[in-house]
Design a protein around this motif. Structure first.
Motif, PDB file in Angstrom:
ATOM      1  N   GLU A 217       0.586  -1.058  -0.196  1.00 14.32           N
ATOM      2  CA  GLU A 217       0.015  -0.116  -0.070  1.00 14.32           C
ATOM      3  C   GLU A 217       0.931   1.134   0.228  1.00 14.32           C
ATOM      4  OE1 GLU A 217      -1.682   1.440   4.304  1.00 14.32           O
ATOM      5  OE2 GLU A 217      -1.890  -0.595   4.041  1.00 14.32           O
ATOM      6  N   ILE A 218       0.473   2.241  -0.703  1.00 19.44           N
ATOM      7  CA  ILE A 218       1.154   3.315  -0.682  1.00 19.44           C
ATOM      8  C   ILE A 218       0.691   4.450   0.436  1.00 19.44           C
ATOM      9  CG2 ILE A 218       1.587   5.552  -2.071  1.00 19.44           C
ATOM     10  CD1 ILE A 218       0.812   4.055  -4.581  1.00 19.44           C
ATOM     11  N   GLU A 219       1.843   4.815   1.192  1.00 18.14           N
ATOM     12  CA  GLU A 219       1.573   5.871   2.464  1.00 18.14           C
ATOM     13  C   GLU A 219       1.738   7.140   2.053  1.00 18.14           C
ATOM     14  OE1 GLU A 219       3.748   4.389   5.708  1.00 18.14           O
ATOM     15  OE2 GLU A 219       2.429   2.623   5.840  1.00 18.14           O
ATOM     16  N   ALA A 220       2.697   7.539   1.104  1.00 20.11           N
ATOM     17  CA  ALA A 220       3.011   8.780   0.736  1.00 20.11           C
ATOM     18  C   ALA A 220       3.704   8.595  -0.719  1.00 20.11           C
ATOM     19  CB  ALA A 220       3.902   9.317   1.628  1.00 20.11           C
ATOM     20  N   SER A 221       3.464   9.609  -1.438  1.00 16.10           N
ATOM     21  CA  SER A 221       4.027   9.686  -2.758  1.00 16.10           C
ATOM     22  C   SER A 221       3.943  10.924  -3.661  1.00 16.10           C
ATOM     23  CB  SER A 221       3.000   8.952  -3.823  1.00 16.10           C
ATOM     24  OG  SER A 221       3.309   8.883  -4.909  1.00 16.10           O
ATOM     25  N   SER A 222       5.241  11.161  -4.273  1.00 13.56           N
ATOM     26  CA  SER A 222       5.207  12.645  -5.019  1.00 13.56           C
ATOM     27  C   SER A 222       6.272  12.286  -5.939  1.00 13.56           C
ATOM     28  CB  SER A 222       5.858  13.761  -4.071  1.00 13.56           C
ATOM     29  OG  SER A 222       7.168  13.277  -3.601  1.00 13.56           O
ATOM     30  N   GLY A 223       6.613  13.213  -6.750  1.00 10.04           N
ATOM     31  CA  GLY A 223       7.518  13.091  -7.931  1.00 10.04           C
ATOM     32  C   GLY A 223       8.983  12.483  -7.321  1.00 10.04           C
ATOM     33  N   ILE A 224       9.345  12.697  -6.275  1.00  7.72           N
ATOM     34  CA  ILE A 224      10.732  12.195  -5.880  1.00  7.72           C
ATOM     35  C   ILE A 224      10.726  11.310  -4.497  1.00  7.72           C
ATOM     36  CG2 ILE A 224      11.624  14.267  -6.836  1.00  7.72           C
ATOM     37  CD1 ILE A 224      12.198  15.559  -3.912  1.00  7.72           C
ATOM     38  N   LYS A 225       9.229  10.924  -4.030  1.00  7.10           N
ATOM     39  CA  LYS A 225       9.363  10.467  -2.707  1.00  7.10           C
ATOM     40  C   LYS A 225       8.372   9.423  -2.785  1.00  7.10           C
ATOM     41  CE  LYS A 225       8.488  10.903   1.995  1.00  7.10           C
ATOM     42  NZ  LYS A 225       8.381  11.959   3.269  1.00  7.10           N
ATOM     43  N   LEU A 226       8.594   8.144  -2.387  1.00  4.19           N
ATOM     44  CA  LEU A 226       7.458   7.128  -2.184  1.00  4.19           C
ATOM     45  C   LEU A 226       7.641   6.305  -0.911  1.00  4.19           C
ATOM     46  CD1 LEU A 226       5.197   5.566  -3.890  1.00  4.19           C
ATOM     47  CD2 LEU A 226       6.719   4.235  -4.923  1.00  4.19           C
TER      48      LEU A 226
ATOM     49  N   ILE B 205       6.177   3.231   1.106  1.00  8.75           N
ATOM     50  CA  ILE B 205       5.250   1.854   0.772  1.00  8.75           C
ATOM     51  C   ILE B 205       4.951   1.130   2.252  1.00  8.75           C
ATOM     52  CG2 ILE B 205       5.330   2.006  -1.666  1.00  8.75           C
ATOM     53  CD1 ILE B 205       7.059  -0.262  -1.672  1.00  8.75           C
ATOM     54  N   LYS B 206       4.192   0.303   2.243  1.00  7.19           N
ATOM     55  CA  LYS B 206       4.187  -0.631   3.260  1.00  7.19           C
ATOM     56  C   LYS B 206       3.802  -2.053   2.541  1.00  7.19           C
ATOM     57  CE  LYS B 206       2.301  -2.252   7.498  1.00  7.19           C
ATOM     58  NZ  LYS B 206       1.433  -1.981   8.847  1.00  7.19           N
ATOM     59  N   SER B 207       4.713  -2.832   2.739  1.00 10.05           N
ATOM     60  CA  SER B 207       4.696  -4.292   1.541  1.00 10.05           C
ATOM     61  C   SER B 207       4.684  -5.376   2.650  1.00 10.05           C
ATOM     62  CB  SER B 207       6.178  -4.524   0.806  1.00 10.05           C
ATOM     63  OG  SER B 207       7.282  -4.384   1.620  1.00 10.05           O
ATOM     64  N   SER B 208       4.008  -6.395   1.989  1.00 15.93           N
ATOM     65  CA  SER B 208       3.713  -7.526   2.698  1.00 15.93           C
ATOM     66  C   SER B 208       4.016  -8.990   2.097  1.00 15.93           C
ATOM     67  CB  SER B 208       1.990  -7.519   2.640  1.00 15.93           C
ATOM     68  OG  SER B 208       1.407  -7.663   1.393  1.00 15.93           O
ATOM     69  N   GLY B 209       5.316  -8.751   1.746  1.00 20.58           N
ATOM     70  CA  GLY B 209       5.905 -10.011   1.165  1.00 20.58           C
ATOM     71  C   GLY B 209       6.391 -10.990   2.020  1.00 20.58           C
ATOM     72  N   ASP B 210       7.390 -11.951   1.755  1.00 22.76           N
ATOM     73  CA  ASP B 210       7.888 -12.968   3.035  1.00 22.76           C
ATOM     74  C   ASP B 210       9.379 -12.193   3.051  1.00 22.76           C
ATOM     75  OD1 ASP B 210       5.874 -14.765   2.936  1.00 22.76           O
ATOM     76  OD2 ASP B 210       6.660 -15.959   1.125  1.00 22.76           O
ATOM     77  N   ARG B 211       9.788 -11.667   2.154  1.00 16.97           N
ATOM     78  CA  ARG B 211      11.517 -11.298   2.409  1.00 16.97           C
ATOM     79  C   ARG B 211      11.253  -9.574   2.438  1.00 16.97           C
ATOM     80  NH1 ARG B 211      14.532 -14.879  -1.646  1.00 16.97           N
ATOM     81  NH2 ARG B 211      14.789 -16.536  -0.277  1.00 16.97           N
ATOM     82  N   PHE B 212      10.340  -9.054   1.476  1.00 18.08           N
ATOM     83  CA  PHE B 212      10.201  -7.373   1.242  1.00 18.08           C
ATOM     84  C   PHE B 212       9.029  -7.102   2.268  1.00 18.08           C
ATOM     85  CE2 PHE B 212       8.844  -4.064  -1.474  1.00 18.08           C
ATOM     86  CZ  PHE B 212       9.828  -3.140  -1.272  1.00 18.08           C
ATOM     87  N   LYS B 213       9.276  -6.832   3.473  1.00 19.15           N
ATOM     88  CA  LYS B 213       7.962  -6.804   4.438  1.00 19.15           C
ATOM     89  C   LYS B 213       8.479  -5.578   5.104  1.00 19.15           C
ATOM     90  CE  LYS B 213       5.444  -9.744   7.242  1.00 19.15           C
ATOM     91  NZ  LYS B 213       4.864 -10.960   7.920  1.00 19.15           N
ATOM     92  N   GLY B 214       7.327  -4.791   5.368  1.00 18.32           N
ATOM     93  CA  GLY B 214       7.581  -3.651   6.225  1.00 18.32           C
ATOM     94  C   GLY B 214       7.592  -2.407   5.432  1.00 18.32           C
ATOM     95  N   ARG B 215       7.933  -1.320   6.101  1.00 14.30           N
ATOM     96  CA  ARG B 215       7.823  -0.088   5.354  1.00 14.30           C
ATOM     97  C   ARG B 215       9.119   0.379   4.840  1.00 14.30           C
ATOM     98  NH1 ARG B 215       6.955   4.429   8.685  1.00 14.30           N
ATOM     99  NH2 ARG B 215       6.101   5.498   7.182  1.00 14.30           N
ATOM    100  N   TYR B 216       8.965   0.819   3.542  1.00 19.11           N
ATOM    101  CA  TYR B 216      10.145   1.133   2.624  1.00 19.11           C
ATOM    102  C   TYR B 216      10.029   2.755   2.134  1.00 19.11           C
ATOM    103  CZ  TYR B 216      12.164  -3.645   2.887  1.00 19.11           C
ATOM    104  OH  TYR B 216      12.412  -4.567   3.343  1.00 19.11           O
ATOM    105  N   LEU B 217      11.249   3.510   2.070  1.00 18.91           N
ATOM    106  CA  LEU B 217      11.131   4.664   1.481  1.00 18.91           C
ATOM    107  C   LEU B 217      12.077   4.631   0.120  1.00 18.91           C
ATOM    108  CD1 LEU B 217      11.033   7.934   1.540  1.00 18.91           C
ATOM    109  CD2 LEU B 217      13.085   7.844   2.952  1.00 18.91           C
TER     110      LEU B 217
END
Length: 131
Positions: free
Chosen positions: A85-94, A96-108
């Motif tokens: 899910e996208i928590e914040a988005s602009s042209g230079i910033k994103l 997200i909160k991901s729900s994969g097995d390895r790619f899990k949690g919040r990423y900037l």
């Protein structure tokens, strides 16, 4: 009706081994090459190079197929996949909160100042803490 945003991360065994992060939502697909690997610990930062072409990286299936990007052609295997899910988005910033097995949690994903002056869009991907 909006579709669920999906992601896939592939390990690409091309002339230069790397990871491909592909995010898709509402018919739009974005693709980054991550040369060193996806950050797994909070505060870890990695270079992520935004690619223009995403057609050879499907969001569903496609494990073991030959694929090509600007870093070469080679076998591509799924490292992780899931939704986000996208928590914040602009042209230079994103954010997200991901729900994969390895790619899990919040990423900037962020375009730093030095990344704005290059021919390719250079980003930084960082694993960040939950709010």
């Amino acid at each position: 009706m909006t579709e669920t945003p999906d992601f896939v991360i592939g390990r690409h065994k091309a002339s230069r081994k790397h990871y491909d992060l592909v995010l898709g939502a509402n018919g739009v697909t974005r693709h980054w090459i991550v040369p060193v690997g996806i950050p797994q610990k909070y505060g870890e930062k990695r270079l992520a190079i935004e690619e223009k072409e995403t057609a050879c990286f499907p969001l569903k299936g496609g494990d073991g197929q030959a694929a090509e990007d600007s870093w070469g052609k080679g076998q591509w295997e799924i490292w992780d996949e899931g939704s986000y899910e996208i928590e914040a988005s602009s042209g230079i910033k994103l954010v997200i909160k991901s729900s994969g097995d390895r790619f899990k949690g919040r990423y900037l994903l962020l375009v730093p100042g030095w990344g704005r002056w290059t021919g390719k869009r250079l980003w930084v991907i960082e694993k960040i803490r939950e709010r």
